[in-house]
Design a protein around this motif. Structure first.
Motif, PDB file in Angstrom:
ATOM      1  N   LEU A 138       0.861  -1.165   0.000  1.00 27.21           N
ATOM      2  CA  LEU A 138       0.000   0.000   0.000  1.00 27.21           C
ATOM      3  C   LEU A 138       0.906   1.226   0.000  1.00 27.21           C
ATOM      4  N   GLN A 139       1.001   1.880  -1.164  1.00 31.64           N
ATOM      5  CA  GLN A 139       1.764   3.111  -1.284  1.00 31.64           C
ATOM      6  C   GLN A 139       0.852   4.267  -0.883  1.00 31.64           C
ATOM      7  N   MET A 140       1.259   5.005   0.124  1.00 34.56           N
ATOM      8  CA  MET A 140       0.446   6.100   0.648  1.00 34.56           C
ATOM      9  C   MET A 140       1.188   7.410   0.449  1.00 34.56           C
ATOM     10  N   ASN A 141       0.610   8.273  -0.380  1.00 38.03           N
ATOM     11  CA  ASN A 141       1.195   9.580  -0.659  1.00 38.03           C
ATOM     12  C   ASN A 141       0.299  10.676  -0.101  1.00 38.03           C
ATOM     13  N   TYR A 142       0.883  11.854   0.055  1.00 38.48           N
ATOM     14  CA  TYR A 142       0.139  13.019   0.545  1.00 38.48           C
ATOM     15  C   TYR A 142      -0.651  12.673   1.811  1.00 38.48           C
ATOM     16  N   LEU A 143       0.034  12.086   2.748  1.00 46.41           N
ATOM     17  CA  LEU A 143      -0.630  11.646   3.963  1.00 46.41           C
ATOM     18  C   LEU A 143      -1.178  12.821   4.754  1.00 46.41           C
ATOM     19  N   LYS A 144      -2.312  12.566   5.395  1.00 39.43           N
ATOM     20  CA  LYS A 144      -2.996  13.567   6.196  1.00 39.43           C
ATOM     21  C   LYS A 144      -3.110  13.069   7.641  1.00 39.43           C
ATOM     22  N   PRO A 145      -3.256  13.975   8.597  1.00 43.35           N
ATOM     23  CA  PRO A 145      -3.427  13.532   9.986  1.00 43.35           C
ATOM     24  C   PRO A 145      -4.586  12.553  10.152  1.00 43.35           C
ATOM     25  N   GLU A 146      -5.631  12.711   9.358  1.00 42.27           N
ATOM     26  CA  GLU A 146      -6.786  11.808   9.474  1.00 42.27           C
ATOM     27  C   GLU A 146      -6.510  10.411   8.938  1.00 42.27           C
ATOM     28  N   ASP A 147      -5.338  10.214   8.348  1.00 40.55           N
ATOM     29  CA  ASP A 147      -4.934   8.867   7.938  1.00 40.55           C
ATOM     30  C   ASP A 147      -4.322   8.086   9.099  1.00 40.55           C
ATOM     31  N   THR A 148      -4.121   8.736  10.211  1.00 41.64           N
ATOM     32  CA  THR A 148      -3.545   8.072  11.383  1.00 41.64           C
ATOM     33  C   THR A 148      -4.433   6.925  11.845  1.00 41.64           C
ATOM     34  N   ALA A 149      -3.853   5.741  11.934  1.00 43.74           N
ATOM     35  CA  ALA A 149      -4.610   4.544  12.304  1.00 43.74           C
ATOM     36  C   ALA A 149      -3.660   3.353  12.350  1.00 43.74           C
ATOM     37  N   VAL A 150      -4.179   2.247  12.842  1.00 47.46           N
ATOM     38  CA  VAL A 150      -3.499   0.967  12.673  1.00 47.46           C
ATOM     39  C   VAL A 150      -3.997   0.389  11.346  1.00 47.46           C
ATOM     40  N   TYR A 151      -3.071   0.018  10.495  1.00 50.02           N
ATOM     41  CA  TYR A 151      -3.412  -0.513   9.176  1.00 50.02           C
ATOM     42  C   TYR A 151      -3.247  -2.034   9.188  1.00 50.02           C
ATOM     43  N   TYR A 152      -4.266  -2.702   8.672  1.00 54.28           N
ATOM     44  CA  TYR A 152      -4.297  -4.156   8.637  1.00 54.28           C
ATOM     45  C   TYR A 152      -4.413  -4.645   7.198  1.00 54.28           C
ATOM     46  N   CYS A 153      -3.691  -5.691   6.874  1.00 51.50           N
ATOM     47  CA  CYS A 153      -3.957  -6.347   5.597  1.00 51.50           C
ATOM     48  C   CYS A 153      -4.797  -7.585   5.868  1.00 51.50           C
ATOM     49  N   ALA A 154      -5.511  -8.009   4.839  1.00 56.18           N
ATOM     50  CA  ALA A 154      -6.443  -9.115   4.992  1.00 56.18           C
ATOM     51  C   ALA A 154      -6.550  -9.879   3.686  1.00 56.18           C
ATOM     52  N   ALA A 155      -6.898 -11.152   3.807  1.00 57.25           N
ATOM     53  CA  ALA A 155      -7.025 -12.030   2.646  1.00 57.25           C
ATOM     54  C   ALA A 155      -8.460 -12.503   2.487  1.00 57.25           C
ATOM     55  N   HIS A 156      -8.968 -12.341   1.267  1.00 60.09           N
ATOM     56  CA  HIS A 156     -10.307 -12.803   0.896  1.00 60.09           C
ATOM     57  C   HIS A 156     -10.136 -14.067   0.069  1.00 60.09           C
ATOM     58  N   LEU A 157     -10.597 -15.196   0.605  1.00 70.15           N
ATOM     59  CA  LEU A 157     -10.468 -16.431  -0.132  1.00 70.15           C
ATOM     60  C   LEU A 157     -11.607 -16.579  -1.138  1.00 70.15           C
ATOM     61  N   PRO A 158     -11.375 -17.325  -2.201  1.00 70.14           N
ATOM     62  CA  PRO A 158     -12.406 -17.448  -3.250  1.00 70.14           C
ATOM     63  C   PRO A 158     -13.769 -17.911  -2.743  1.00 70.14           C
ATOM     64  N   ARG A 159     -13.783 -18.731  -1.673  1.00 71.84           N
ATOM     65  CA  ARG A 159     -15.067 -19.259  -1.190  1.00 71.84           C
ATOM     66  C   ARG A 159     -15.898 -18.203  -0.457  1.00 71.84           C
ATOM     67  N   ASN A 160     -15.248 -17.100  -0.085  1.00 76.20           N
ATOM     68  CA  ASN A 160     -15.938 -16.057   0.673  1.00 76.20           C
ATOM     69  C   ASN A 160     -16.811 -15.226  -0.255  1.00 76.20           C
ATOM     70  N   THR A 161     -18.102 -15.140   0.053  1.00 76.49           N
ATOM     71  CA  THR A 161     -19.028 -14.384  -0.792  1.00 76.49           C
ATOM     72  C   THR A 161     -19.255 -12.970  -0.277  1.00 76.49           C
TER      73      THR A 161
END
Length: 126
Positions: A81-104
């Motif tokens: 995740l390339q994040m440019n022009y960051l703002k104070p409101e972007d402050t957070a814990v960032y999580y990545c996640a995986a969506h498996l094919p079976r998930n609808t």
């Protein structure tokens, strides 16, 4: 069992850039849609971006369109995740996640994902 490990967070100033990485192990990475979410203190976890390698599409929250770019390297089992022009409101814990094919479930909701990383803190000062 899929394991996801984020890295690249930190403390930056408004207007700066950061690149987050998420390394995946286990499973068949190139069949998963990979997403990034974030959660600020006192707020619900919210969708940021996702990439579906199979159909070659990316998805973004309105708040980050034009500033953030999601990409993936299947050879390295890594999503970025390339994040440019960051703002104070972007402050957070960032999580990545995986969506498996079976998930609808929807790519835009937490219920649409099967595995989560532990998160990496991004702090943007004004």
């Amino acid at each position: 069992q899929v394991q996801l490990v984020e890295s690249g967070g930190g403390l930056v100033q408004a207007g700066d850039s950061l690149r987050l990485s998420c390394a995946a192990s286990g499973g068949t990475f190139n069949t998963y849609t990979m997403g990034w979410f974030r959660q600020a203190p006192g707020k619900e976890r919210e969708f940021v971006a996702a990439v579906n390698w199979v159909i070659g599409r990316t998805y973004y929250a309105e708040s980050v369109k034009g500033r953030f770019t999601i990409s993936r390297d299947n050879a390295k089992n890594t999503v970025y995740l390339q994040m440019n022009y960051l703002k104070p409101e972007d402050t957070a814990v960032y999580y990545c996640a995986a969506h498996l094919p079976r998930n609808t479930g929807s790519y835009y909701s937490t219920g649409g994902y099967d595995y989560w990383g532990q998160g990496t803190q991004v702090t943007v000062s004004s």
